[in-house]
Design a protein around this motif. Structure first.
Motif, PDB file in Angstrom:
ATOM      1  N   PRO A  12      66.170   5.649  12.981  1.00  0.00           N
ATOM      2  CA  PRO A  12      65.977   6.937  12.310  1.00  0.00           C
ATOM      3  C   PRO A  12      66.939   7.168  11.141  1.00  0.00           C
ATOM      4  CG  PRO A  12      65.968   7.251  14.676  1.00  0.00           C
ATOM      5  CD  PRO A  12      66.341   5.833  14.421  1.00  0.00           C
ATOM      6  N   LYS A  13      68.150   6.670  11.261  1.00  0.00           N
ATOM      7  CA  LYS A  13      69.139   6.874  10.194  1.00  0.00           C
ATOM      8  C   LYS A  13      68.701   6.167   8.909  1.00  0.00           C
ATOM      9  CE  LYS A  13      74.042   6.697   9.258  1.00  0.00           C
ATOM     10  NZ  LYS A  13      75.376   6.362   9.746  1.00  0.00           N
ATOM     11  N   GLU A  14      68.230   4.922   9.032  1.00  0.00           N
ATOM     12  CA  GLU A  14      67.768   4.178   7.862  1.00  0.00           C
ATOM     13  C   GLU A  14      66.554   4.852   7.219  1.00  0.00           C
ATOM     14  OE1 GLU A  14      66.891   0.210   9.055  1.00  0.00           O
ATOM     15  OE2 GLU A  14      68.964  -0.251   9.587  1.00  0.00           O
ATOM     16  N   LEU A  19      64.072   8.210   2.941  1.00  0.00           N
ATOM     17  CA  LEU A  19      63.349   9.421   2.553  1.00  0.00           C
ATOM     18  C   LEU A  19      64.198  10.304   1.643  1.00  0.00           C
ATOM     19  CD1 LEU A  19      61.613  10.395   5.925  1.00  0.00           C
ATOM     20  CD2 LEU A  19      60.487   9.613   3.832  1.00  0.00           C
ATOM     21  N   GLN A  20      65.475  10.456   1.997  1.00  0.00           N
ATOM     22  CA  GLN A  20      66.373  11.283   1.185  1.00  0.00           C
ATOM     23  C   GLN A  20      66.541  10.687  -0.215  1.00  0.00           C
ATOM     24  OE1 GLN A  20      67.805  14.217   2.179  1.00  0.00           O
ATOM     25  NE2 GLN A  20      68.571  14.456   0.113  1.00  0.00           N
ATOM     26  N   ALA A  21      66.685   9.376  -0.285  1.00  0.00           N
ATOM     27  CA  ALA A  21      66.856   8.727  -1.588  1.00  0.00           C
ATOM     28  C   ALA A  21      65.599   8.828  -2.447  1.00  0.00           C
ATOM     29  CB  ALA A  21      67.241   7.264  -1.395  1.00  0.00           C
ATOM     30  N   SER A  22      64.438   8.725  -1.825  1.00  0.00           N
ATOM     31  CA  SER A  22      63.185   8.738  -2.582  1.00  0.00           C
ATOM     32  C   SER A  22      62.691  10.144  -2.902  1.00  0.00           C
ATOM     33  CB  SER A  22      62.093   8.010  -1.819  1.00  0.00           C
ATOM     34  OG  SER A  22      62.445   6.666  -1.635  1.00  0.00           O
ATOM     35  N   LEU A  23      62.815  11.054  -1.950  1.00  0.00           N
ATOM     36  CA  LEU A  23      62.229  12.381  -2.120  1.00  0.00           C
ATOM     37  C   LEU A  23      63.248  13.464  -2.438  1.00  0.00           C
ATOM     38  CD1 LEU A  23      59.742  12.308   0.869  1.00  0.00           C
ATOM     39  CD2 LEU A  23      59.259  11.857  -1.530  1.00  0.00           C
ATOM     40  N   GLY A  24      64.510  13.207  -2.137  1.00  0.00           N
ATOM     41  CA  GLY A  24      65.530  14.234  -2.328  1.00  0.00           C
ATOM     42  C   GLY A  24      65.717  14.629  -3.772  1.00  0.00           C
ATOM     43  N   ASN A  34      67.166  17.833   8.633  1.00  0.00           N
ATOM     44  CA  ASN A  34      68.137  18.271   9.628  1.00  0.00           C
ATOM     45  C   ASN A  34      68.336  17.160  10.642  1.00  0.00           C
ATOM     46  OD1 ASN A  34      68.369  20.903   8.548  1.00  0.00           O
ATOM     47  ND2 ASN A  34      66.531  21.523   9.645  1.00  0.00           N
ATOM     48  N   HIS A  35      69.602  16.911  10.991  1.00  0.00           N
ATOM     49  CA  HIS A  35      69.919  15.928  12.023  1.00  0.00           C
ATOM     50  C   HIS A  35      70.182  16.690  13.318  1.00  0.00           C
ATOM     51  CE1 HIS A  35      70.229  12.539   9.237  1.00  0.00           C
ATOM     52  NE2 HIS A  35      70.752  13.412   8.388  1.00  0.00           N
ATOM     53  N   ASP A  36      69.433  16.353  14.373  1.00  0.00           N
ATOM     54  CA  ASP A  36      69.573  17.031  15.654  1.00  0.00           C
ATOM     55  C   ASP A  36      70.631  16.337  16.498  1.00  0.00           C
ATOM     56  OD1 ASP A  36      67.564  18.738  14.874  1.00  0.00           O
ATOM     57  OD2 ASP A  36      65.987  17.606  15.902  1.00  0.00           O
ATOM     58  N   THR A  42      64.658  15.781  11.769  1.00  0.00           N
ATOM     59  CA  THR A  42      63.476  16.525  11.366  1.00  0.00           C
ATOM     60  C   THR A  42      63.526  16.731   9.855  1.00  0.00           C
ATOM     61  OG1 THR A  42      64.550  18.645  11.764  1.00  0.00           O
ATOM     62  CG2 THR A  42      63.229  17.737  13.560  1.00  0.00           C
ATOM     63  N   PHE A  43      62.360  16.744   9.241  1.00  0.00           N
ATOM     64  CA  PHE A  43      62.308  16.970   7.799  1.00  0.00           C
ATOM     65  C   PHE A  43      61.066  17.767   7.444  1.00  0.00           C
ATOM     66  CE2 PHE A  43      60.286  12.884   8.571  1.00  0.00           C
ATOM     67  CZ  PHE A  43      59.124  12.950   7.822  1.00  0.00           C
TER      68      PHE A  43
END
Length: 155
Positions: A12-14, A19-24, A34-36, A42-43
């Motif tokens: 999940p971390k990778e 996702l953060q790098a591409s869509l952020g 959000n990291h639970d 969750t995003f």
């Protein structure tokens, strides 16, 4: 709401970093993550509406996702759901509600003028055509998001 579930060979971390790098930083998209506590992520993804007159042309689809680690082999269960924005549902419901109001007025005898019949038919027709158009656009938007997300996760 439509659901899409699959498993990925990454943890999940990778996936969240991809996702953060591409869509952020992508223009036009709002991406929140959000990291639970239980190592799940969750995003939420939706298109940003900058100007009121762009509301008709924008993507009305909201993407909610969850990434969960399922075993010690760094595999991830990806759960994604797609739903329509509340405002577009409200627009369609308003047309149908007013159409029903005019229909009730005609049936109860409050208004029996030809213009009431015409307004009722027009409101129902506009509501129905809007509903069909929104459903087709919703399906196209889901396919676009599936292609985008699967491309990011597979890379």
């Amino acid at each position: 709401m439509k659901a899409w579930n699959f498993k990925s060979k990454s943890n999940p971390k990778e996936i969240s970093q991809k996702l953060q790098a591409s869509l952020g930083s992508a223009n036009g998209l709002v991406f929140k993550m959000n990291h639970d506590k239980d190592n799940s992520v969750t995003f939420k993804i939706r298109k940003r509406i900058l100007y009121a007159w762009y509301m008709v042309f924008q993507n009305w689809t909201i993407v909610n996702g969850k990434l969960e680690k399922i075993d010690s082999e760094n595999r991830t269960k990806v759960e994604i759901s797609f739903k329509q924005h509340f405002l577009i549902t409200l627009i369609i419901a308003t047309h149908i509600f007013f159409g029903l109001g005019f229909l009730i007025a005609i049936i109860s005898g409050i208004s029996s003028s030809p213009s009431a019949y015409i307004i009722t038919v027009i409101l129902f027709a506009v509501g129905f055509v809007l509903w069909l158009a929104v459903q087709q656009k919703f399906e196209k938007d889901i396919q676009k998001f599936k292609t985008l997300i699967s491309g990011i996760i597979a890379s």
